[in-house]
Design a protein around this motif. Structure first.
Motif, PDB file in Angstrom:
ATOM      1  N   LYS A  83       7.774   4.114  -3.480  1.00 27.41           N
ATOM      2  CA  LYS A  83       7.685   3.397  -2.211  1.00 27.41           C
ATOM      3  C   LYS A  83       8.930   3.739  -1.392  1.00 27.41           C
ATOM      4  O   LYS A  83      10.057   3.559  -1.863  1.00 27.41           O
ATOM      5  N   ILE A  84       8.720   4.220  -0.167  1.00 24.20           N
ATOM      6  CA  ILE A  84       9.812   4.811   0.605  1.00 24.20           C
ATOM      7  C   ILE A  84       9.961   4.134   1.965  1.00 24.20           C
ATOM      8  O   ILE A  84       8.976   3.836   2.645  1.00 24.20           O
ATOM      9  N   ALA A  85      11.219   3.915   2.364  1.00 21.94           N
ATOM     10  CA  ALA A  85      11.539   3.400   3.697  1.00 21.94           C
ATOM     11  C   ALA A  85      12.510   4.357   4.380  1.00 21.94           C
ATOM     12  O   ALA A  85      13.395   4.935   3.737  1.00 21.94           O
ATOM     13  N   LEU A  86      12.334   4.526   5.675  1.00 26.71           N
ATOM     14  CA  LEU A  86      13.220   5.364   6.484  1.00 26.71           C
ATOM     15  C   LEU A  86      13.964   4.474   7.468  1.00 26.71           C
ATOM     16  O   LEU A  86      13.353   3.724   8.235  1.00 26.71           O
ATOM     17  N   ILE A  87      15.308   4.536   7.452  1.00 25.75           N
ATOM     18  CA  ILE A  87      16.117   3.798   8.416  1.00 25.75           C
ATOM     19  C   ILE A  87      17.180   4.745   8.988  1.00 25.75           C
ATOM     20  O   ILE A  87      17.422   5.835   8.453  1.00 25.75           O
TER      21      ILE A  87
ATOM     22  N   GLU B  65       3.986   3.023   8.496  1.00 22.59           N
ATOM     23  CA  GLU B  65       3.992   1.669   9.049  1.00 22.59           C
ATOM     24  C   GLU B  65       5.309   1.445   9.763  1.00 22.59           C
ATOM     25  O   GLU B  65       6.376   1.664   9.192  1.00 22.59           O
ATOM     26  N   ILE B  66       5.221   1.045  11.020  1.00 21.86           N
ATOM     27  CA  ILE B  66       6.428   0.812  11.801  1.00 21.86           C
ATOM     28  C   ILE B  66       6.828  -0.653  11.729  1.00 21.86           C
ATOM     29  O   ILE B  66       6.004  -1.551  11.891  1.00 21.86           O
ATOM     30  N   ILE B  67       8.102  -0.881  11.454  1.00 24.04           N
ATOM     31  CA  ILE B  67       8.661  -2.239  11.471  1.00 24.04           C
ATOM     32  C   ILE B  67       9.763  -2.214  12.532  1.00 24.04           C
ATOM     33  O   ILE B  67      10.878  -1.773  12.279  1.00 24.04           O
ATOM     34  N   PRO B  68       9.432  -2.635  13.745  1.00 21.60           N
ATOM     35  CA  PRO B  68      10.343  -2.436  14.878  1.00 21.60           C
ATOM     36  C   PRO B  68      11.600  -3.278  14.804  1.00 21.60           C
ATOM     37  O   PRO B  68      11.647  -4.331  14.166  1.00 21.60           O
ATOM     38  N   GLY B  69      12.611  -2.787  15.494  1.00 23.09           N
ATOM     39  CA  GLY B  69      13.885  -3.487  15.584  1.00 23.09           C
ATOM     40  C   GLY B  69      14.520  -3.209  16.925  1.00 23.09           C
ATOM     41  O   GLY B  69      13.916  -2.579  17.794  1.00 23.09           O
ATOM     42  N   PRO B  70      15.745  -3.667  17.129  1.00 24.03           N
ATOM     43  CA  PRO B  70      16.414  -3.489  18.425  1.00 24.03           C
ATOM     44  C   PRO B  70      16.701  -2.032  18.737  1.00 24.03           C
ATOM     45  O   PRO B  70      16.879  -1.207  17.842  1.00 24.03           O
ATOM     46  N   THR B  71      16.717  -1.724  20.032  1.00 25.87           N
ATOM     47  CA  THR B  71      17.039  -0.384  20.509  1.00 25.87           C
ATOM     48  C   THR B  71      18.022  -0.523  21.666  1.00 25.87           C
ATOM     49  O   THR B  71      17.783  -1.294  22.595  1.00 25.87           O
ATOM     50  N   ALA B  72      19.095   0.228  21.627  1.00 27.59           N
ATOM     51  CA  ALA B  72      20.176   0.048  22.602  1.00 27.59           C
ATOM     52  C   ALA B  72      19.723   0.304  24.027  1.00 27.59           C
ATOM     53  O   ALA B  72      20.065  -0.456  24.946  1.00 27.59           O
ATOM     54  N   PHE B  73      18.947   1.362  24.260  1.00 25.18           N
ATOM     55  CA  PHE B  73      18.615   1.693  25.648  1.00 25.18           C
ATOM     56  C   PHE B  73      17.664   0.662  26.260  1.00 25.18           C
ATOM     57  O   PHE B  73      17.752   0.355  27.450  1.00 25.18           O
TER      58      PHE B  73
ATOM     59  N   ASN C 149       0.820  -1.201   0.000  1.00 25.07           N
ATOM     60  CA  ASN C 149       0.000   0.000   0.000  1.00 25.07           C
ATOM     61  C   ASN C 149       0.855   1.252   0.000  1.00 25.07           C
ATOM     62  O   ASN C 149       2.031   1.226   0.349  1.00 25.07           O
ATOM     63  N   ASN C 150       0.223   2.359  -0.365  1.00 29.76           N
ATOM     64  CA  ASN C 150       0.941   3.623  -0.429  1.00 29.76           C
ATOM     65  C   ASN C 150       1.143   4.172   0.980  1.00 29.76           C
ATOM     66  O   ASN C 150       0.247   4.768   1.567  1.00 29.76           O
ATOM     67  N   LYS C 151       2.325   3.944   1.510  1.00 28.12           N
ATOM     68  CA  LYS C 151       2.657   4.389   2.859  1.00 28.12           C
ATOM     69  C   LYS C 151       4.171   4.531   2.958  1.00 28.12           C
ATOM     70  O   LYS C 151       4.910   4.077   2.077  1.00 28.12           O
ATOM     71  N   ILE C 152       4.618   5.154   4.009  1.00 28.37           N
ATOM     72  CA  ILE C 152       6.056   5.266   4.263  1.00 28.37           C
ATOM     73  C   ILE C 152       6.401   4.333   5.419  1.00 28.37           C
ATOM     74  O   ILE C 152       5.732   4.322   6.452  1.00 28.37           O
ATOM     75  N   PHE C 153       7.451   3.540   5.226  1.00 32.69           N
ATOM     76  CA  PHE C 153       7.831   2.532   6.206  1.00 32.69           C
ATOM     77  C   PHE C 153       8.970   3.044   7.083  1.00 32.69           C
ATOM     78  O   PHE C 153       9.986   3.523   6.580  1.00 32.69           O
ATOM     79  N   VAL C 154       8.799   2.942   8.388  1.00 35.03           N
ATOM     80  CA  VAL C 154       9.829   3.322   9.357  1.00 35.03           C
ATOM     81  C   VAL C 154      10.392   2.028   9.932  1.00 35.03           C
ATOM     82  O   VAL C 154       9.685   1.281  10.611  1.00 35.03           O
ATOM     83  N   ILE C 155      11.664   1.761   9.633  1.00 34.58           N
ATOM     84  CA  ILE C 155      12.230   0.429   9.876  1.00 34.58           C
ATOM     85  C   ILE C 155      13.402   0.472  10.856  1.00 34.58           C
ATOM     86  O   ILE C 155      14.333   1.263  10.710  1.00 34.58           O
ATOM     87  N   GLY C 156      13.348  -0.426  11.837  1.00 36.47           N
ATOM     88  CA  GLY C 156      14.469  -0.586  12.749  1.00 36.47           C
ATOM     89  C   GLY C 156      15.546  -1.465  12.133  1.00 36.47           C
ATOM     90  O   GLY C 156      15.242  -2.450  11.452  1.00 36.47           O
TER      91      GLY C 156
END
Length: 239
Positions: free
Chosen positions: A78-82, A109-117, A2-9
């Protein structure tokens, strides 16, 4: 898709720490917004992700190019932000674009990943709610003022290697023996290491050469105040 921007961990160290959904999405998008294209290229090459338009999107230009990104999106890309490591916007670029998408009601759309804190807190000896402060102020005088404003509790900060010693010294100056510190170095990487103790004990454990990325958890607990509260309660309970 779908037409959305993906925010990826993305991984914070070990390249294996990435989800299947993140990889699938990165393979399908046309444009990947990268904090540093050189860093992101290593990750993408590792997973044989090719023929993508990589655009530098970092703290020095994110405000200026956000509208251009929206133009790409409106034209059907189609765009992803990392970011270089972890989740965008967590002490990393991403806020300007995410804010703009919310204003324009563009689906994210959030695609979660690891976070240091979060990773550091999970393996720390501390329990309960915490506050993430990100990076503290650069100058020692500013940091001390910032620390003096804190109430009792558990706090997590990111510390660059060249400011680590000074930051721990500031913690000792402000809180004395009222804090315990859990320091994580290079989480998920080859030289991962953890330290626990008061400020003096941490400084004694550190090597002469400070390198790597550090996450610092500390618990500030004023025992004097707690004892005074207990004494007042005990005195009251006699009646």
């Amino acid at each position: 898709m779908n037409n959305k921007i993906f925010v990826i961990g993305t991984p914070i160290g070990n390249l294996k720490d990435i989800s299947l959904r993140a990889l699938e999405t990165l393979k399908e998008v046309d444009i990947i917004l990268c904090e540093d294209t050189r860093v992101s290229f290593k990750l993408l090459s590792h997973y044989d992700i090719k023929d993508k338009k990589l655009i530098s999107y970092h703290k020095f230009n994110e405000k200026e190019i956000t509208n251009k990104i929206i133009e790409y999106f409106n034209s059907g890309h189609k765009i992803a932000l990392i970011s270089d490591a972890g989740m965008p916007k967590i002490s990393d670029p991403g806020f300007s674009l995410i804010k703009k998408c919310n204003e324009l009601k563009i689906n994210l759309e959030i695609i979660p990943g690891p976070t240091a804190f979060v990773s550091s807190f999970v393996i720390s000896p501390f329990e309960g709610s915490f506050t993430f402060l990100g990076f503290l102020k650069d100058k020692s005088s500013q940091r001390i003022k910032q620390l003096k404003e804190l109430n009792e509790g558990i706090y997590i900060i990111y510390v660059s290697p060249h400011k680590l010693i000074a930051t721990i010294n500031d913690l000792e100056l402000v809180f004395k023996e009222k804090i315990k510190i859990f320091l994580s170095k290079e989480i998920t990487k080859l030289y991962e290491k953890h330290y626990y103790g008061n400020a003096k004990e941490i400084l004694e454990q550190l090597p002469e050469s400070i390198k790597g990325e550090y996450t610092l958890c500390f618990k500030y607990e004023n025992e004097k105040i707690k004892k005074e509260k207990v004494n007042k309660y005990q005195k009251f309970s006699k009646f």
